[in-house]
Design an enzyme around this catalytic site. Structure first.
Site, PDB file in Angstrom:
ATOM      1  CD  GLU A  60      -3.444  -5.858   4.220  1.00 27.38           C
ATOM      2  OE1 GLU A  60      -4.227  -4.993   4.662  1.00 27.38           O
ATOM      3  OE2 GLU A  60      -2.212  -5.703   4.201  1.00 27.38           O
ATOM      4  CD  GLU A  65      -3.143  -0.888   2.088  1.00 31.52           C
ATOM      5  OE1 GLU A  65      -3.190   0.165   2.743  1.00 31.52           O
ATOM      6  OE2 GLU A  65      -4.007  -1.765   2.154  1.00 31.52           O
TER       7      GLU A  65
HETATM    8  C1  PNW Z   1      -4.158  -1.784   5.596  1.00 30.69           C
HETATM    9  N1  PNW Z   1      -7.663   3.548   4.092  1.00 30.69           N
HETATM   10  O1  PNW Z   1      -4.134  -0.396   5.756  1.00 30.69           O
HETATM   11  C2  PNW Z   1      -2.790  -2.260   6.047  1.00 30.69           C
HETATM   12  O2  PNW Z   1      -2.092  -2.957   5.037  1.00 30.69           O
HETATM   13  C3  PNW Z   1      -2.785  -3.035   7.319  1.00 30.69           C
HETATM   14  O3  PNW Z   1      -1.521  -3.005   7.914  1.00 30.69           O
HETATM   15  C4  PNW Z   1      -3.867  -2.496   8.251  1.00 30.69           C
HETATM   16  O4  PNW Z   1      -3.814  -3.023   9.540  1.00 30.69           O
HETATM   17  C5  PNW Z   1      -5.188  -2.790   7.590  1.00 30.69           C
HETATM   18  O5  PNW Z   1      -5.264  -2.276   6.269  1.00 30.69           O
HETATM   19  C6  PNW Z   1      -6.392  -2.253   8.363  1.00 30.69           C
HETATM   20  O6  PNW Z   1      -6.301  -0.868   8.516  1.00 30.69           O
HETATM   21  C7  PNW Z   1      -5.071   0.497   5.315  1.00 30.69           C
HETATM   22  O7  PNW Z   1      -7.655   4.632   4.740  1.00 30.69           O
HETATM   23  C8  PNW Z   1      -5.034   1.754   5.885  1.00 30.69           C
HETATM   24  O8  PNW Z   1      -8.465   3.366   3.133  1.00 30.69           O
HETATM   25  C9  PNW Z   1      -5.878   2.749   5.483  1.00 30.69           C
HETATM   26  C10 PNW Z   1      -6.798   2.518   4.477  1.00 30.69           C
HETATM   27  C11 PNW Z   1      -6.853   1.250   3.900  1.00 30.69           C
HETATM   28  C12 PNW Z   1      -6.000   0.245   4.330  1.00 30.69           C
END
Ligand code: PNW
Length: 463
Positions: A369, A171
């Site tokens: 994920e 990401e």
């Molecule tokens: C992912 N958004 O992060 C990460 O890869 C993980 O480490 C994390 O724990 C998981 O999703 C849950 O948050 C994201 O704002 C962070 O759209 C932010 C976003 C999406 C995914």
């Protein structure tokens, strides 16, 4: 008799998995010669983490990995995506390899092998060595790219005899665009960074990171003892047509390709930048320095594309210059315990389909994920009946099924995540796990969703 479709049967070799990241579960941050990562330092900053917590102990997976792998095996999970903490294996980022750190991953991988679980190693899930931040401001320097590639090559050398699936970067938008826009301030997003001067400087961090990705793909292949598969883990624009009419599908596809992550995604998929983007960035002063040769490296062909899917934006055709508009979300729309995560299972379908259509991408996809943060309270009977998580998983997995039915090669699904863990800026206050963790006692308790997932894997269909 029910048809295969009605029973949501999956292909025999479908990869059922779970995903995690080093800083969120390992703990043991001062052990085995590990160096600080940017997250260790960020968590120490007052007010940075909403709950004042850190990943110092997390799930104590560093010590409990054997039991955790056993638990994973007991669910029937066959594939595990984890990340390597760069500062555990090369404490200062670009100096000597720390054998003790490599040994931890080596033991983890052996343990997975003993349980018949295939490892998928992510090289970078946000915990950049702090030393690189201090040496040259991390992502702001092109040196990050060459140091990352060196690290990738070393891991392939040390672990590549038993790991044949690598994912380079997780990401990118979170730690480049958001991390460097917000800097060290908790803005509800997941990335600490060095606040940089302007959008052009942010774009430069994207270029360095993507260059690191491309060079790492080359280094992994060059140093691996066996043929390996390399992927990139992306969270794309997640545009969902409000209805499946040709006009709205066209609008959502256009938004998908224009709106988010163009600077990372287009070079990744094509080895070039769209002309319109270069024109626009040059006109508004945000064009980073990047050569055609560098863009080509960023587009070093990958073997499969990973998608992290949580949420999506509804889009419809509009009579404006771009031809589309986002549809505002009403107050009563199904949400979760995290503000950015509103429910949109169709996002999974459209991400894979649009990535395929926009770039003529014919290689396989992985859902690297997909997860849900619930309230997860114990009932009087001592269970956690996380029905909303089961609903979530079933709904998103139906979209995986739809893709497969329509001929899209989606080979696997990794639920985020097995264990409740350190959810970045939210500390331990948000639980995504299928297995509850009591962070005082480190006791693990499978939730109803873990039982559901185990049975789904056992029957190879959505139960
Ligand atoms: C992912 N958004 O992060 C990460 O890869 C993980 O480490 C994390 O724990 C998981 O999703 C849950 O948050 C994201 O704002 C962070 O759209 C932010 C976003 C999406 C995914």
């Amino acid at each position: 008799m029910t048809s295969a479709n009605a029973s949501y049967q999956f292909p025999p070799d479908f990869m059922w998995g779970v995903a995690s990241a080093a800083y969120q579960i390992e703990g043991g941050v001062k052990e085995g010669g590990r160096g600080d990562s940017t997250w260790d330092v960020f968590c120490r900053g007052k007010g940075n983490i909403r709950t004042g917590e850190s990943g110092d102990i997390a799930c104590d997976h560093f010590h409990r990995y054997r039991d955790d792998v056993k638990l994973m095996a007991s669910l029937g999970v066959k594939h595990y995506r984890f990340s390597i903490a760069w500062s555990r294996v090369i404490p200062d980022g670009n100096g000597a390899v720390n054998d003790e750190g490599v040994d931890f991953y080596s033991r983890l991988i052996d343990c997975l092998g003993e349980h018949g679980i295939t490892p998928h190693a992510t090289l970078f899930h946000w915990d950049s060595p702090q030393a690189l931040q201090e040496q040259y401001n991390g992502f702001c320097s092109p040196r990050w790219a060459t140091d990352f590639a060196r690290y990738a090559g070393l891991m392939a050398k040390r672990l590549g005899d038993r790991v044949s699936s690598w994912l380079t970067i997780n990401e990118i938008a979170c730690f480049t665009q958001w991390g460097h826009y917000y800097g060290n301030s908790p803005q509800g997003l997941n990335a600490p960074g060095m606040k940089v001067a302007d959008q052009r400087a942010i774009h430069q961090t994207v270029v360095h990171t993507m260059l690191g990705h491309g060079l790492a793909v080359q280094a992994l292949r060059a140093n691996s003892a066996q043929p390996c598969k390399v992927g990139f883990v992306h969270n794309e624009g997640m545009s969902v047509p409000i209805s499946e009419t040709p006009a709205n599908i066209h609008a959502a596809r256009k938004r998908f390709s224009e709106c988010c992550n163009v600077l990372a995604f287009h070079p990744l998929m094509t080895g070039a930048l769209p002309e319109w983007w270069v024109k626009q960035a040059t006109a508004n002063g945000t064009m980073p320095q990047v050569s055609a040769a560098e863009l080509k490296i960023m587009g070093e062909p990958i073997d499969w594309l990973g998608h992290n899917v949580y949420t999506g934006t509804y889009v419809r055709a509009a009579d404006n210059a771009q031809g589309y508009e986002d549809v505002p979300v009403p107050a009563g729309y199904p949400a979760s315990t995290i503000n950015w995560l509103i429910l949109n299972p169709d996002a999974l379908y459209w991400q894979v389909r649009f990535a395929t259509e926009v770039f003529n991408f014919t290689k396989p996809h992985l859902i690297t994920e997909n997860g849900y943060p619930g309230t997860d309270e114990f009932t009087a009977t001592g269970e956690i009946m996380d029905l909303e998580r089961i609903w979530f998983m079933r709904s998103y997995l139906r979209q995986v099924h739809r893709l497969i039915e329509e001929g899209f090669p989606v080979l696997g699904y990794f639920y985020w995540t097995m264990l409740d863990n350190f959810e970045w800026l939210y500390g331990y206050s948000k639980r995504f796990g299928m297995i509850h963790v009591n962070f005082e006692t480190q006791e693990r308790t499978p939730k109803a969703s873990a039982h559901w997932y185990a049975e789904t894997i056992r029957q190879n269909r959505l139960v």
